[in-house]
Design a protein around this motif. Structure first.
Motif, mmCIF file in Angstrom:
data_model
loop_
_atom_site.group_PDB
_atom_site.id
_atom_site.type_symbol
_atom_site.label_atom_id
_atom_site.label_comp_id
_atom_site.label_asym_id
_atom_site.label_seq_id
_atom_site.Cartn_x
_atom_site.Cartn_y
_atom_site.Cartn_z
ATOM 1 N N UNK E 21 -12.567 -42.127 0.574
ATOM 2 C CA UNK E 21 -11.301 -42.670 0.070
ATOM 3 C C UNK E 21 -11.086 -44.043 0.686
ATOM 4 N N UNK E 22 -11.362 -44.111 1.967
ATOM 5 C CA UNK E 22 -11.247 -45.387 2.665
ATOM 6 C C UNK E 22 -12.153 -46.432 2.029
ATOM 7 N N UNK E 321 -1.776 -46.294 7.611
ATOM 8 C CA UNK E 321 -2.546 -46.073 6.389
ATOM 9 C C UNK E 321 -3.399 -44.813 6.508
ATOM 10 N N UNK E 322 -4.008 -44.637 7.672
ATOM 11 C CA UNK E 322 -4.843 -43.450 7.864
ATOM 12 C C UNK E 322 -4.022 -42.178 7.737
ATOM 13 N N UNK E 323 -2.809 -42.219 8.284
ATOM 14 C CA UNK E 323 -1.961 -41.049 8.170
ATOM 15 C C UNK E 323 -1.648 -40.788 6.702
ATOM 16 N N UNK E 324 -1.394 -41.874 5.979
ATOM 17 C CA UNK E 324 -1.014 -41.721 4.575
ATOM 18 C C UNK E 324 -2.142 -41.139 3.740
ATOM 19 N N UNK E 329 -7.788 -39.158 12.206
ATOM 20 C CA UNK E 329 -8.782 -39.738 13.102
ATOM 21 C C UNK E 329 -8.946 -38.853 14.316
ATOM 22 N N UNK E 330 -10.108 -38.365 14.507
ATOM 23 C CA UNK E 330 -10.353 -37.597 15.717
ATOM 24 C C UNK E 330 -10.127 -38.506 16.929
ATOM 25 N N UNK E 331 -10.443 -39.760 16.699
ATOM 26 C CA UNK E 331 -10.331 -40.711 17.805
ATOM 27 C C UNK E 331 -8.904 -40.814 18.310
#
Lengths: 227, 301, 429, 256, 342
Positions: E21-22, E321-324, E329-331
């Motif tokens: 998706x990214x 954005x990642x949350x959305x 993120x494991x990081x």
């Protein structure tokens, strides 16, 4: 005098303490044993308020510690000697011992009285009173940290791994000091964490084993013959 | 360069250094205790100047004597410390002590940006000048050159007083000792009952008061206008880094070096005067990475 | 009642207006000015003035019935913001004319951009003489004089009022204006009075908060004349500190931009120092102060801002006057309802217009010809700050190099007789 | 990899090392020879200068007097990285790991450092030594946490990975500071068993500081007793652990 | 110095549905940018400036990965721009490629020289020394007016493109697409570099230099490698900015610009390659509109925006954005752990 009710705490996202429930009675000497990383240090730090609790309640003399801000807790009579000593190197040994009294705004008479008591228990510190705290050896530093904890720790004294890194000869001297403390004040409560249980044999009145964030009653019987 | 010119440059350098030092003092105190490099320090300096000018303009217009501006300077500095320093620490910095240095710096940078516009909204874009107090103290003439008593005598005296006072406060008073202990180890301080939050709040407010006082003391000598804080912050950074971060006495020496370097440059080679603070900083750090008076951090293994 | 009348009239006019397809709803113009940063001492008064001027024009029906709408761009927000916003206004904001800018650096950036975008651009305040001397433009015009005319007026005034001085020092801001203006001043001084010795040249950094060391140095040097073309807070600080330390008693200051600082300097500018105004700009303009429009504007401005108008206000008035004059001229000459871009640009050729000061005109190279006013400070007691006496207004034409010549080269060819060749009107105050 | 030291030159030799901190003499004329193919244990009370000795040998501290030789070459003036490049690796009392990298990544970085850094576009995870490093993790019993970030690991696991990182450099000499502190006492012997096996397999000479006499007696070929900044005694574990001075100063009477 | 996010080995290389998706979003973003001259021509200049700044921010981002923050990277931005301007002044009609190469070369050389000195320092001192160097250069630009044009700067005449002289519109299109290509290529390169052994070792500066030294590596040399890369990236940004603007001024080097780069890097998501560009785009848009519609308070708005991001979304825009898109993120978890398990 100290009671854990369903206490859980974590560092970051890793749960360290899981639903701990236990009591420590007045005048007990509790040995808290367990491997490194089992949660011993976290348990003490949670009492001091440095690790945030997720759930549960810690009662000290029947009152919840939750609403008491961390720096107010020593004022309740709790002394804490962290594993890594953490002396204030900008001050002398005696100033280090006196700082808790300054913070608690004890009067000069009371401060003097408590300082004398500390020197009675740890007489060797009298000689190095004016040395800069940054200049004492690791073992001596442990003694100073103990002395500092005793200034306010009139009811509960918590020692985190007091023997770690001490050569056996010095470790014995430290244990002597603890016995002297014990003898000078029969009502004081001691909580000592230790990963090497043999050092506390014959000293602790009760043993709790902490393993994977959970506690169980244990004993200090040797697990293995070492020598 | 003859002796007269040498002495003149010396006087100019000292009075300039005094002002820079007062501002740098608050910056280095805050860094020393809280490990935060406060970019907004420059804004606090500017606002201290603005408040002083507004207050003394108001009171002098009512017919007060010009020396009445001195208590107003202290009032202004205290206002900056309490009304701005307090909330900044309490509402913002307190939430980021465990964050990386970059973020701490950027938070103070954001505060700096906000305060720059706030100054303009409150005081407009026109420069202010209010120098009656300086004129009231009169002038002295040395080698045919006229100096103001305010800059040549008063400012260095105040700077020296603040330096000695702060040293005494930190080393000899109970609160000072608690601050020093918290400086060294925040958590250990809490574990012996020192309220580190209050120590930090107090320290930041003292630092902010010093910034405000710097601005208040500077106000009769210079135009007060938006942007005056940006220059001051870079200069006091240079002083603080040259001295060694957190070194209070060292900041005095570094301020003198930079002040004298600048004034001698104006006499000898004016074109490089503006480079002097940075050149001194780079040269010092080249030889002593931890600053003139900083002590190297021993890495323990 | 009046509203009803206007509405009726509008209804009557509208159908016809609709026929003239290119007559816009509003005449959109963009103006770059400093709203932030040190130069906002000029930018903000100019914006305030512009708002009043435009309101006045619009209340009288605008330009041929079209109201003017100004969008301001902050020059203090940095070059990227400035250029991209300039473009946005021209390319999608519908701006027909741009007014840019205060900073000479920005003028030099935006002039070629305007030329490429083919948008008429009035350089309303920047002073660098280089722009039209180094390039020629079709779309860029300057509605005021330039550094050459300003500095020549200052040198001439100095020579006429202080014919016997022997030494001079300069304290200018360290940037293009400070350096360029000193180059022109020094060159002119050398040819017009070759026996003057320059004893000190100081270029403290732009925005310096402290001139103590420079002042000590000047007190040791004791020059007869001290020139500073600084402005804003730099000038205020320099003059204040010089005043505090008595330097103004021993040297005559020549301050070609001090008109914009008079009010702020208050009593710190003693009598006897030379003040200029980058043109014939002065709130007590001896030829204009009795003019009804002039008086009503001064009153409006002071009421709106609480300050007296300074030269950027005059520059703004000249720019908007040139703009409306050009539209009127283009409309009249071409007999149209609204001019095309080409018609408008053509109208700027040789345009005559009058703002708050004397009337001006544009030369063939698009450079404006502006009179220059110089005076000597006096603390008359009428105002809580210095005003001017012994005012001279210099006719602008002779202060500019002939078409096609470069200022510095032209000045080098002048001589001591130049001062006498100028047309000067003198006023007591 | 062979680490044979020929012609009787000791692998590592120090001559008359002196270092003082403030008033404390942490190394007082230390002259010591470390022979190849042996496991030497260093014991002694706290503050005796054991860690300081390791710090000097690896160039972390510069002696105020004296010299350090590696197979006859004077390395006294070299920084740690150059000594490491000559085949001396080190594990620490407090594990020195890249805490934001995974266990495996720590080893991969070690391998990449050993091999030199060339292709800037190849992924660290695709370097040739990946299998070798997995094997090493397996060897120290940490294969199951290969992809866990170091901060999530227990102190004991970190100690082991710290040693594995040092081993990944394929050293000739490995210096370890209390390799089993932080490892639960029940597991200490297991760890040492694995470790000594791995060292033998790779032909690595080791020097380790240790407080646990049980470990010392079982895994050391030779023991050096440190006291007040110098070697007080040296000998086989049997000789040393019976010695009355050692019992008094180091071991303490109770255990005896 | 610790950072809020622990960066994965590679931003994109992990298998699974979410990264794709990214990747799709990234591709869409690039295509959208490429279409700007057609769909929103008045935005072209603004976006071009943002891309140029984004490349410079990428340089700052590289250093953030090693936990170091420079408050003077505008130095390399400016050096590159001035090299281009001087080149055009002495060689009128020089080619775009030459301007770019010379500018970046200037940035690399100066990055190496300054780097040799500053890599001895960490944390605040590293930041301050970079600041000092940039301020020295800034003072020189202002001071040596007759060479550098002082505060007004110097014009950078339009270079030829592959030998062809160009009009403004055509030239701007070339620069615009060149910027996009450079963003993609250099962004990709930086991602790969982060994942490579060199880049991974570079990032260990943040966590343990002692171990680095005991792996036989020089932390200073390791830091220097990344420092030069970061200077080069800033140089690319500076050259593009100068070419787009047609003028270079000392303002390119002013410390507030350096701070702005750090600001954007954190805004975008400290350490994130995509974040550098997204941050720059958002920053420029906010800034332009704030200065257009709230001329008096644009700094206030930006400052408040930054505070909100730091206090409530420390992962920056990329974190949001990642949350959305549900890219957990494991990081992020690793970071929280690293944070508190001191």
């Amino acid at each position: 005098m100290l009671e854990f009710r369903d206490v859980s705490a974590s560092i970051g996202i890793i749960g360290i303490l899981r639903n701990l429930t236990f009591r420590v009675e007045t005048a007990e000497t509790l040995a808290l044993i367990g491997r490194n990383g089992a949660g011993k240090t976290t348990l003490l730090r949670t009492i001091m308020g440095f690790t945030r609790m997720q759930a549960g309640e810690i009662l000290f003399e029947g009152k919840s510690l939750g609403p008491v801000a961390p720096p107010k807790r020593p004022g309740l009579g709790i002394g804490y000697s962290p594993e890594d000593r953490r002396l204030f190197s900008a001050f002398t040994v005696e100033e280090n011992i006196l700082l808790p009294a300054d913070a608690a705004r004890l009067g000069p008479v009371e401060t003097r009285r408590r300082l004398d008591r500390v020197y009675d228990i740890l007489p060797e510190l009298r000689e190095m009173a004016n040395r800069p705290a940054g200049n004492v050896s690791g073992g001596q530093g442990k003694m100073v940290a103990l002395a500092r904890a005793l200034m306010l720790g009139t009811k509960l004294v918590m020692l985190d791994e007091p023997f770690q890194g001490l050569a056996p000869a010095l470790a014995m001297r430290y244990a002597d000091a603890l016995r002297a403390l014990r003898d000078s004040d029969r009502s004081i409560t001691l909580v000592i964490t230790e990963s090497n249980p043999s050092l506390l044999r014959g000293f602790a009145s009760r043993t709790l084993v902490i393993e994977r964030g959970e506690v169980s009653e244990g004993s200090l019987d040797p697990e293995r013959k070492t020598a | 360069m003859n002796l007269t010119i040498f002495l003149l440059a010396l006087f100019d350098g000292i009075s300039y250094a005094a002002l820079v030092f007062i501002v740098a003092l608050g910056l280095t105190l805050i860094f020393g205790v809280m490990r935060i490099l406060n970019v907004a320090h420059g804004s606090l300096y500017a606002i201290g100047a603005y408040v002083t000018v507004s207050l003394s303009g108001y009171f002098l217009a009512l017919g007060f004597a010009p020396v009445f501006a001195f208590p107003l300077m202290i009032v202004s500095a205290a206002l900056v410390g309490v009304a701005l320093g307090g909330p900044i620490e309490w509402l913002l910095l307190r939430r980021i002590y465990d964050k990386p240095e970059v973020l701490q710096l950027l938070v103070t940078f954001a505060v700096f940006m906000i305060l720059e516009d706030v100054q303009r909204l409150v005081w407009g874009s026109q420069p202010y000048f209010e120098a009656r107090v300086l004129q009231a103290l009169g002038n002295v003439t040395v080698f045919g050159v006229t100096y103001t008593v305010y800059q040549l005598i008063l400012l260095p005296l105040v700077a020296t007083g603040l330096l000695l006072g702060l040293r005494f406060f930190l080393r000899r008073t109970v609160i000072g000792k608690l601050i020093l202990a918290t400086t060294e180890d925040r958590e250990a301080a809490q574990s012996i009952g020192i309220d580190a939050d209050r120590v930090f709040l107090f320290t930041f407010m003292v630092g902010a008061v010093l910034a405000g006082l710097g601005g208040a003391l500077a106000s009769p000598t210079t135009s007060i206008l938006p942007g005056m804080g940006a220059d001051m912050i870079v200069l006091s950074f240079a002083v603080v880094a040259t001295a060694g971060l957190g070194q209070i006495g060292g900041a005095a020496v570094a301020a003198l070096m930079i002040g004298l370097g600048r004034s001698f440059a104006v006499y000898v080679w004016p074109e490089v005067a503006v480079l002097v603070p940075y050149l001194i900083m780079v040269l010092v750090l080249l030889v002593r990475p931890e600053g003139l008076f900083g002590s190297p951090v021993a890495r323990k293994i | 009642m009046k509203n009803l009348l206007t509405t009726t009239m509008l209804c009557a006019v509208l159908p016809f207006a609709a026929l003239a397809a290119d007559k816009p709803e509003t005449l959109k113009i963009g103006m770059t000015t400093f709203l932030t940063g040190p130069a906002s001492v000029f930018g903000v008064p100019a914006r305030d003035a512009m708002n009043i001027l435009v309101e006045n024009i619009n209340s009288q029906g605008g330009v041929n019935g079209v109201p003017i709408e100004v969008t301001y761009i902050d020059e203090g927000a940095g070059a990227e913001a400035l250029t991209s916003e300039f473009r946005r206004l021209v390319q999608s904001g519908g701006a027909e004319v741009m007014l840019a800018s205060i900073s000479s650096g920005n003028c030099q950036t935006l002039a070629p951009l305007a030329e490429d975008l083919k948008v008429p651009n009035l350089m309303w305040d920047c002073g660098t003489q280089r722009i039209f001397e180094e390039n020629s433009y079709d779309y860029v015009f300057r509605t005021q004089g330039n550094a050459t005319s300003e500095m020549l007026a200052a040198v001439t005034y100095l020579l006429k009022t202080n014919p016997d001085f022997k030494t001079i020092a300069v304290v200018n801001q360290d940037y293009a204006w400070g350096r360029d203006s000193w180059d022109i001043f020094r060159t002119a001084l050398q040819v017009m009075k070759p026996d003057v010795e320059v004893v000190g040249e100081f270029f403290p950094k732009f925005g310096a908060p402290d001139f103590s060391t420079e002042i000590s140095r000047l007190q040791a040097l004791r020059p007869d004349v001290i020139l500073s073309t600084s402005w804003g807070a730099d000038l205020d600080t320099f003059v204040q500190q010089a005043f505090q330390r008595g330097l103004m008693n021993t040297s005559t200051f020549v301050l070609p931009l001090a008109e914009s600082s008079l009010e702020r300097l208050g009593s710190s500018l003693p009598a006897g120092h030379i003040v200029g105004a980058r043109g014939d700009h002065y709130f007590l303009h001896p030829e204009r102060r009795d003019d009804a429009d002039f008086k009503s504007f001064m009153a409006q401005y002071t009421e709106a801002t609480g300050d007296i108008p300074v030269y950027p206000v005059f520059h703004a008035s000249q720019a908007i006057a040139a703009l409306t004059a050009a539209y009127d001229k283009a409309i009249a000459e071409n007999g149209v309802d609204w001019p095309s871009k080409e018609q408008l640009v053509a109208a700027f050729e040789g345009l005559e217009f009058q703002g708050l000061g004397r009337s001006l005109h544009l030369r063939e190279d698009n450079q404006g010809v502006e009179s220059q006013l110089m005076g000597t400070s006096v603390q008359s007691g009428d105002y809580p700050f210095a005003t001017l006496e012994n005012i001279m207004i210099f006719d602008g034409e002779a202060l500019l190099p002939p078409l096609g010549e470069v200022s510095l080269d032209w000045i080098k060819g002048l001589d001591a007789g130049f001062a006498d060749s100028l047309t000067i009107s003198t006023y007591e105050n | 990899m062979s680490a044979t030291s020929t012609s009787g030159t000791p692998l590592l030799e120090t001559r008359d090392l002196v270092i003082r901190f403030g008033g404390v003499t942490a190394a007082d004329n230390v002259s010591m020879q470390i022979e190849a193919w042996r496991n030497l244990a260093i014991i002694g009370p706290n503050g005796a200068g054991k860690t300081t000795f390791l710090n000097i040998c690896t160039g972390w501290l510069k002696p105020q007097q004296g010299k350090v030789f590696l197979e006859g070459e004077d390395i006294s003036a070299l920084p740690p990285r150059k000594i490491v490049r000559r085949g001396v690796a080190r594990a620490f009392q407090i594990p020195q790991l890249f805490t934001e990298h995974t266990a495996l990544e720590n080893l991969l970085i070690s391998a990449a450092a050993r091999e030199g850094l060339r292709n800037p576009l190849q992924s660290l995870h695709r370097i040739r030594q990946r299998d070798e490093m997995m094997h090493l993790l397996d060897l120290v019993n940490c294969a199951d946490v290969a992809d866990r970030v170091v901060v999530e690991l227990s102190e004991g696991q970190r100690k082991l990975i710290d040693i594995a990182v040092a081993l990944a450099l394929k050293p000739r000499l490995l210096l370890m500071d209390e390799p089993t502190s932080g490892v639960a006492s029940s597991q200490k012997h297991e760890v040492m068993e694995i470790l000594v096996g791995a060292l033998a397999e790779a032909g690595v000479t080791s020097v380790f500081v240790e407080h646990d006499m049980g470990i010392v007696s079982r895994y050391a070929d030779e023991v050096a007793v440190w006291n007040a900044g110098n070697v007080q005694l040296r000998g086989t574990p049997e000789e040393i652990l019976e010695h009355p001075d050692v019992i008094r100063d180091v071991i303490g009477e109770e255990v005896a | 110095m610790r950072d809020t996010t622990r960066h994965p080995t590679s931003d994109s290389a992990k298998p699974g549905a979410m990264p794709s998706i990214r990747a799709i979003l990234t591709l869409l973003g690039i295509l959208l940018l490429a279409a700007v001259p057609f769909i929103a021509p008045s935005m072209q200049l603004l976006i071009n400036l943002a891309l140029a700044k984004g490349l410079a921010v990428l340089g700052v981002t590289v250093l953030l990965r090693a936990g170091q923050v420079s408050f003077g990277h505008a130095l390399f931005f400016g050096i590159s721009a001035y090299v281009g301007a001087f080149l055009m002044a002495s060689l009128p009609g020089a080619d775009l490629i030459l301007v770019l190469v010379a500018g970046v070369g200037g940035a690399v050389v100066s990055g190496l020289l300054v780097g040799l000195f500053v890599v001895r320092y960490r944390g605040i001192f590293f930041g301050m020394l970079n600041l000092a160097f940039s301020m020295i250069f800034w003072s020189i630009l202002e001071k040596f007016y007759h060479v550098t044009g002082g505060a007004d700067g110097i014009r950078l005449a339009r270079p030829s493109v592959l030998g062809m002289a160009m009009e403004r519109a055509g030239f701007e299109a070339v620069i615009f697409y060149l910027s996009i290509v450079l963003m993609v290529v250099l962004g990709w390169f930086t991602l790969r570099w982060f994942a490579s052994p060199v880049g991974q070792i570079f990032q260990t500066i943040k966590t343990n230099e002692t171990r680095l030294e005991y792996l036989g590596l020089s932390p200073r040399r390791v830091l220097l490698s990344g420092y030069v890369l970061s200077a080069a990236l800033c140089g690319v940004g500076g050259s593009l900015m100068a070419l787009t603007q047609g003028v270079v001024t000392p303002e390119y080097v002013w410390w507030v610009r350096s701070a702005e780069m750090v600001f954007i890097a954190v805004l975008g998501g400290a350490g994130s390659v995509r974040g550098a560009f997204i941050g720059a785009l958002i920053y420029e848009v906010v800034r332009i509109y704030a200065s257009a519609f709230a001329g008096d308070i644009w700094q206030l708005l930006l400052g408040s925006f930054l505070l909100v991001i730091i206090l409530f979304a420390p992962g920056g825009i990329m974190g949001i954005a990642d949350t959305l898109i549900g890219h957990r993120k494991k990081s992020g978890q690793r970071a929280a752990t690293a944070e508190e398990a001191k």
